[in-house]
Design an enzyme around this catalytic site. Structure first.
Site, PDB file in Angstrom:
ATOM      1  N   LYS A 149     -15.698  13.172  83.379  1.00  0.00           N
ATOM      2  CA  LYS A 149     -16.515  12.019  82.723  1.00  0.00           C
ATOM      3  C   LYS A 149     -17.963  12.484  82.700  1.00  0.00           C
ATOM      4  O   LYS A 149     -18.225  12.890  83.802  1.00  0.00           O
ATOM      5  CB  LYS A 149     -16.308  10.756  83.924  1.00  0.00           C
ATOM      6  CG  LYS A 149     -14.800  10.373  83.759  1.00  0.00           C
ATOM      7  CD  LYS A 149     -14.700   9.358  85.029  1.00  0.00           C
ATOM      8  CE  LYS A 149     -15.032   9.758  86.440  1.00  0.00           C
ATOM      9  NZ  LYS A 149     -14.630   8.900  87.445  1.00  0.00           N
TER      10      LYS A 149
ATOM     11  N   THR B 176     -23.142  -0.660  86.746  1.00  0.00           N
ATOM     12  CA  THR B 176     -22.351   0.447  86.449  1.00  0.00           C
ATOM     13  C   THR B 176     -21.375   0.716  87.804  1.00  0.00           C
ATOM     14  O   THR B 176     -20.728   1.656  88.015  1.00  0.00           O
ATOM     15  CB  THR B 176     -22.924   1.662  86.453  1.00  0.00           C
ATOM     16  OG1 THR B 176     -24.071   1.919  87.519  1.00  0.00           O
ATOM     17  CG2 THR B 176     -23.838   1.633  85.112  1.00  0.00           C
TER      18      THR B 176
ATOM     19  N   GLY C 159     -18.380   0.868  89.907  1.00  0.00           N
ATOM     20  CA  GLY C 159     -16.894   0.563  89.564  1.00  0.00           C
ATOM     21  C   GLY C 159     -16.344   1.116  88.299  1.00  0.00           C
ATOM     22  O   GLY C 159     -15.303   0.916  87.966  1.00  0.00           O
ATOM     23  N   THR C 160     -17.368   1.842  87.792  1.00  0.00           N
ATOM     24  CA  THR C 160     -16.916   2.391  86.459  1.00  0.00           C
ATOM     25  C   THR C 160     -15.651   3.357  86.651  1.00  0.00           C
ATOM     26  O   THR C 160     -14.707   3.481  85.818  1.00  0.00           O
ATOM     27  CB  THR C 160     -18.009   2.928  85.716  1.00  0.00           C
ATOM     28  OG1 THR C 160     -18.616   3.861  86.566  1.00  0.00           O
ATOM     29  CG2 THR C 160     -19.006   2.106  84.920  1.00  0.00           C
ATOM     30  N   GLY C 161     -16.030   4.063  87.627  1.00  0.00           N
ATOM     31  CA  GLY C 161     -14.859   5.150  87.766  1.00  0.00           C
ATOM     32  C   GLY C 161     -13.460   4.671  88.112  1.00  0.00           C
ATOM     33  O   GLY C 161     -12.499   4.987  87.609  1.00  0.00           O
ATOM     34  N   CYS C 162     -13.636   3.593  89.082  1.00  0.00           N
ATOM     35  CA  CYS C 162     -12.486   2.927  89.595  1.00  0.00           C
ATOM     36  C   CYS C 162     -11.684   2.427  88.399  1.00  0.00           C
ATOM     37  O   CYS C 162     -10.498   2.366  88.141  1.00  0.00           O
ATOM     38  CB  CYS C 162     -12.569   1.969  90.749  1.00  0.00           C
ATOM     39  SG  CYS C 162     -13.655   2.715  91.846  1.00  0.00           S
TER      40      CYS C 162
END
Length: 402
Positions: A174, A215, A217-220
């Site tokens: 990412k 932003t 929690g974007t990865g979760c």
């Protein structure tokens, strides 16, 4: 049909922005049934993490075994893992289920900067990577996992390819931590994995960076969405593309909550993604107008929110449920056009042709960001099959204060 069953192994976020809370919201909005094995309880908000309480490994595994034994599972998402012992136990258990899609998000540091994994836990990530379908590190996590310096794109590729070869898992790197107005995510796959599906060993997705602090929690959210789409039998590149659109729309629609990095708006991603490969979804209609200002006034009075205005000929409105309606000045007045969004236009169109339907327009890219194919029904009504993603409600020319 029963909804896809997604087992989420991750930590709890008391602020509701990341972790289990973001995962459940994502799976629900994507039509899946979320099951959880909570690995840690955190006290956190948009400003940071105040405290972390890891759940004992035996209790984590009891949650995993309990839901698998009774409900079953179609895909697994792994996030914050809690401890090295839990990582090892989970890897051993999931290794007994070959072929199960597993998405591993190697959570080490929260958006606020708080550390969520110690050195021993990070070292144990190797076992999870070996059984994962895809691992989704950001750039700092890629550096930690590979032990290599990530100074430029070439170094990133070297580190990612090394990890893919050593661990066996595909790697989605990412790019949100990189500088610049564009964000690029890169998928790295082994050649042997890439060939049967017809996709390249390296694939890139690039989109404009979305400004704002929502932003958390974007990865979760991204990793959970990938797991959901893999459970629906999309290929890995297809699942990633659809998951990225989900994340971007959830960021676009986020409210200003908290004083730091606020939560996204998974609940606002309503009719923006067709969940089916085959069945088109009705979410947009275009009607003709004599005078733009008069029609604009009429639809505002009805309670629709205007989101686009293009000179004196075109406007688009959004309804409370997420459907959109456009008005277009035409002389003489044309008939309305019904828009049906497709999960994969290149699958739907050939299928319908095989059923005997004739298209008046083959799939083409439009300058406004939609991909469209057209046909008419037996009464001559115009039908448009299309794909638009975030361009339906969030085009670059969206009215700023809509």
């Amino acid at each position: 049909m029963n909804p896809p069953r997604i087992l989420i192994v991750a930590g709890s976020d008391s602020g509701g922005g990341a972790g289990i809370q973001a995962d459940i919201k994502t799976a629900t909005m994507l039509g899946c049934h979320a099951m959880t094995a909570i690995t840690a309880i955190t006290a956190q908000n948009t400003l940071g993490v105040d405290a972390v309480h890891p759940i004992p490994t035996d209790m984590v595994m009891a949650q995993v075994d309990c839901v698998i034994r009774d409900i079953g599972v179609d895909a697994v998402k792994i996030g914050m893992i809690g401890s090295a012992r839990t990582a090892a136990a989970l890897a051993e258990r999931l290794a007994e289920m070959p072929g199960l899609p597993i998405v591993f998000d190697p959570v080490m540091i929260a958006t606020s900067g708080a550390t969520l994994a110690d050195d021993a836990t990070i070292a144990a990530f190797e076992r999870l990577m070996r059984i994962a379908t895809v691992t989704t590190p950001n750039l700092p996590e890629l550096k930690a996992l590979s032990g290599m310096s990530i100074v430029d794109k070439a170094a990133q590729r070297t580190a990612a390819r090394s990890l893919v070869q050593r661990r066996g898992s595909a790697l989605l790197v990412k790019g949100g931590h990189a500088k610049g107005r564009q964000v690029t995510d890169r998928l790295f796959q082994q050649f042997a994995i890439a060939a049967p599906g017809g996709s390249a060993p390296e694939i890139e997705w690039t989109d404009p960076r979305i400004d704002g602090d929502s932003t958390h929690g974007t990865g979760c959210t991204l990793s959970s969405a990938i797991a959901c789409e893999l459970a629906k039998d999309w290929t890995l590149p297809e699942a990633i593309g659809r998951a990225r659109r989900f994340v971007r729309i959830a960021m676009q629609d986020a409210a200003d909550l908290g004083q730091g990095h606020g939560p996204m708006a998974q609940q606002a991603v309503r009719l923006d993604l067709n969940q089916s490969r085959w069945s088109p979804m009705l979410n947009h209609v275009t009607v003709p107008a004599k005078a733009l200002s008069e029609s604009e006034h009429f639809y505002r009075l009805l309670g629709l929110r205007q989101i686009v205005r293009s000179e004196d000929r075109y406007a688009r409105f959004e309804t409370e449920g997420g459907a959109t309606l456009s008005i277009e000045v035409e002389q003489p007045l044309a008939a309305p056009v019904v828009y049906l969004e497709c999960g994969d236009l290149d699958v739907t169109v050939p299928y319908l042709k095989a059923q005997g339907l004739t298209f008046t327009q083959e799939p083409i890219e439009q300058k406004w960001g939609w991909r469209e194919a057209r046909l008419v029904d037996p009464a001559g009504n115009a039908i448009c099959l299309y794909q638009a993603g975030e361009m339906r409600r969030f085009p670059p020319w969206r009215i700023a204060d809509a």
